[in-house]
Design a protein around this motif. Sequence first.
Motif, PDB file in Angstrom:
ATOM      1  N   UNK A  19      45.093  42.246  45.523  1.00  0.00           N
ATOM      2  CA  UNK A  19      45.662  42.828  44.292  1.00  0.00           C
ATOM      3  C   UNK A  19      44.922  44.086  43.854  1.00  0.00           C
ATOM      4  N   UNK A  20      43.613  44.118  44.072  1.00  0.00           N
ATOM      5  CA  UNK A  20      42.783  45.247  43.638  1.00  0.00           C
ATOM      6  C   UNK A  20      42.325  46.050  44.850  1.00  0.00           C
ATOM      7  N   UNK A  21      42.155  47.362  44.654  1.00  0.00           N
ATOM      8  CA  UNK A  21      41.646  48.233  45.709  1.00  0.00           C
ATOM      9  C   UNK A  21      40.596  49.177  45.131  1.00  0.00           C
ATOM     10  N   UNK A  22      39.417  49.181  45.733  1.00  0.00           N
ATOM     11  CA  UNK A  22      38.363  50.098  45.324  1.00  0.00           C
ATOM     12  C   UNK A  22      38.358  51.295  46.265  1.00  0.00           C
TER      13      UNK A  22
ATOM     14  N   UNK B 109      34.322  45.030  49.859  1.00  0.00           N
ATOM     15  CA  UNK B 109      34.372  43.589  49.652  1.00  0.00           C
ATOM     16  C   UNK B 109      34.904  43.324  48.261  1.00  0.00           C
ATOM     17  N   UNK B 110      35.566  42.196  48.122  1.00  0.00           N
ATOM     18  CA  UNK B 110      36.204  41.835  46.858  1.00  0.00           C
ATOM     19  C   UNK B 110      35.905  40.379  46.531  1.00  0.00           C
ATOM     20  N   UNK B 111      35.842  40.095  45.252  1.00  0.00           N
ATOM     21  CA  UNK B 111      35.783  38.703  44.864  1.00  0.00           C
ATOM     22  C   UNK B 111      37.125  38.062  45.186  1.00  0.00           C
ATOM     23  N   UNK B 112      37.108  36.775  45.516  1.00  0.00           N
ATOM     24  CA  UNK B 112      38.307  36.118  46.034  1.00  0.00           C
ATOM     25  C   UNK B 112      39.517  36.247  45.109  1.00  0.00           C
TER      26      UNK B 112
ATOM     27  N   UNK C 106      30.879  40.525  39.972  1.00  0.00           N
ATOM     28  CA  UNK C 106      31.260  41.572  40.895  1.00  0.00           C
ATOM     29  C   UNK C 106      32.730  41.463  41.250  1.00  0.00           C
ATOM     30  N   UNK C 107      33.480  42.528  41.070  1.00  0.00           N
ATOM     31  CA  UNK C 107      34.901  42.548  41.377  1.00  0.00           C
ATOM     32  C   UNK C 107      35.127  43.164  42.750  1.00  0.00           C
TER      33      UNK C 107
END
Length: 127
Positions: free
Chosen positions: A66-69, A58-61, A47-48
């Motif tokens: 760096x990433x945005x959903x 929520x994001x993986x650590x 899961x990213x």
Amino acid sequence: QVQLVESGGGSVQAGGSLTLSCVLSGYRYGSSCYAWFRQFPGGEREGVARTGGYDTTSYTNSVKGRFTISVDNSKNTLYLQMNGLRPEDTAKYFCTAQPIMRGEVCRGRPPAEFTFWGQGTQVTVAS
């Protein structure tokens, strides 16, 4: 018939950016969990980023900061903005969606709890 179609993958140099898009054709559900997973060669899906439900995002650590959903409901499209890409981000990325009941959470929801999947798009980051 629900169909998820990803686009936006490709090859970039380390430090570069990509935006993945996922069009959710025929997806006419209310409350939903949306997510991006990635799969390394020979590995399981990781899961990213997840969004929707009672919690927000929520994001993986390894991708935090760096990433945005995001989801554009008017376009029925899910996005993953990826900045500061690293060689270890190289993987096949999949979008997914799951209708949920009001009050359910999306954080930590595993792949088996998502019904609708895209075909995946390859992201390759060169060092």
